[in-house]
Design an enzyme around this catalytic site. Structure first.
Site, mmCIF file in Angstrom:
data_model
loop_
_atom_site.group_PDB
_atom_site.id
_atom_site.type_symbol
_atom_site.label_atom_id
_atom_site.label_comp_id
_atom_site.label_asym_id
_atom_site.label_seq_id
_atom_site.Cartn_x
_atom_site.Cartn_y
_atom_site.Cartn_z
ATOM 1 N N ASN A 128 1.592 7.004 3.134
ATOM 2 C CA ASN A 128 2.292 6.078 4.023
ATOM 3 C C ASN A 128 3.801 6.315 4.005
ATOM 4 O O ASN A 128 4.592 5.406 4.258
ATOM 5 C CB ASN A 128 1.984 4.628 3.633
ATOM 6 C CG ASN A 128 0.617 4.202 4.118
ATOM 7 O OD1 ASN A 128 0.103 4.734 5.102
ATOM 8 N ND2 ASN A 128 0.009 3.239 3.435
ATOM 9 N N ASP A 157 2.970 2.083 8.134
ATOM 10 C CA ASP A 157 1.722 1.337 7.901
ATOM 11 C C ASP A 157 1.890 0.176 6.919
ATOM 12 O O ASP A 157 1.489 0.246 5.766
ATOM 13 C CB ASP A 157 0.615 2.273 7.418
ATOM 14 C CG ASP A 157 -0.753 1.609 7.487
ATOM 15 O OD1 ASP A 157 -0.843 0.480 8.013
ATOM 16 O OD2 ASP A 157 -1.725 2.203 6.998
ATOM 17 N N ASP A 214 0.862 -1.191 0.000
ATOM 18 C CA ASP A 214 0.000 0.000 0.000
ATOM 19 C C ASP A 214 0.897 1.240 0.000
ATOM 20 O O ASP A 214 0.770 2.131 0.825
ATOM 21 C CB ASP A 214 -0.897 -0.009 1.229
ATOM 22 C CG ASP A 214 -2.062 0.965 1.130
ATOM 23 O OD1 ASP A 214 -2.477 1.284 -0.003
ATOM 24 O OD2 ASP A 214 -2.549 1.412 2.181
#
Length: 347
Positions: free
Chosen positions: A207, A219, A202
């Site tokens: 992030n 994260d 992700d």
């Protein structure tokens, strides 16, 4: 079937949060601030002796304990290799996960830093080197419990869920399915020879933070076994000569530490397509959570599915994007897709 811990999770209050932190061995001051997160419940908690930490309550039934522990193990490997990430705090007997009323939670150090708005020419090779080092650790051993980023998990099953639950209006069902099947075929075709290993999963600028020591990826909640290019396309620009130049700067740093074949970029468009499908199913599966209708007020409308179907067709059949098309994720007034349109979470 009732999910253990679901009711407690949906009604999680400050007293429960502070009690969970104290039960883990950290006397609290009473400060408790909810952080911006949809997928999990995350709080900034003050400690009695000074300082603060972050406590994260995992959404019930999303990950198994083994899958959460594997995330933590991956972060520990990265930390030991002196790669800037944030690993969870070890608690009593070295455990990193506790349970309260059916839900798992973890404590994290509070890392100060600022979000990265733009990537400069100077920073792109630095980030390339950093991501290559993450991928080197990721490829050093296989994942045992986390998901594979494959057609079944990120395409076929999400599509089946949307169809079985009848989320799409009838007049769009055939078009939507045809576009999805075309994307599936393309993914199968171009993914055959591309290696898979542990990746962030992700990897967007939301992030990525900049601390006093430099960049830090945060994260890893969605870390999967997948192709390296999955960690490129949400972070890097695509589509014009300028973005080609910036991508080459990034790759110049990446290739100092790890090989990368330009042919792997052929997977980007199919990956975008899978992201659309999986994203819509992600929202649909959580629609009973009160925070989701508030965050996605246009989800499920005919307009939403018309835009998503059109975007999938554009990816599937290489159609040009009109200036009036907008992403299905944000439904904002922007006329072009941007990397932020594919965020899983707001954390």
């Amino acid at each position: 079937m009732e999910i253990p811990g679901k009711e407690f999770y949906n009604r999680l209050d400050i007293d429960s949060v502070l009690t969970a932190v104290e039960d883990a061995g950290f006397p609290v001051s009473g400060h408790c601030l909810a952080l911006n997160s949809l997928e999990n419940r995350v709080y900034d908690v003050g400690l009695e002796e000074g300082g603060r930490l972050v406590v994260k309550f995992y959404r019930p039934a999303r990950w198994t304990l083994h899958q959460i522990l594997e995330e933590h193990s991956f972060l520990k490997e990265l930390e030991e290799a002196e790669i800037p990430v944030i690993a969870p705090l070890p608690l009593e007997n070295g455990v990193t996960v506790r349970e309260t009323k059916g839900i798992y939670y973890t404590l994290w150090p509070l890392q100060k830093g600022r979000l990265v708005e733009e990537l400069t020419e100077e920073n792109l090779p630095i980030l390339g080197r950093l991501l290559a080092r993450i991928h080197n650790i990721g490829s050093s051993k296989p994942s045992q419990h986390r998901l594979n980023l494959d057609l079944k998990n990120f395409g076929e099953e999400p599509l089946r869920f949307l169809q079985e639950k009848a989320f799409l209006p009838k007049f769009l069902q055939a078009r939507h399915e045809a576009a999805c099947k075309q994307i599936f075929n393309r993914y199968t075709e171009v993914s055959k020879s591309i290696p898979l290993h542990r990746i962030h999963g992700d990897c967007h600028k939301g992030n990525l933070i900049h601390t006093k020591d430099g960049f830090c990826f945060i994260d890893f909640d969605d870390f999967v076994t997948g192709p390296a290019v999955q960690d490129f396309w949400m972070l890097l620009p695509f589509g014009d000569s300028r973005s080609d130049y910036e991508r080459e700067l990034f790759l110049s740093g990446y290739k100092e530490f790890r090989e990368f074949s330009d042919t792997w970029f052929d997977l980007v468009e199919p990956l975008r397509g899978l992201r659309y499908i999986h994203y819509s199913a992600w929202i649909a599966k959580r629609w009973e959570d009160p925070s989701f209708p508030n965050a996605f007020p246009h989800f499920g409308t005919d307009e939403y599915w018309e835009k998503e179907t059109t975007d999938l067709e554009r990816l599937a059949f290489q159609l040009p994007q009109s200036t009036e098309e907008r992403s299905p994720a944000s439904r904002s007034e922007e006329s072009e897709l941007t990397n932020k349109d594919f965020f899983w979470d707001l954390e």
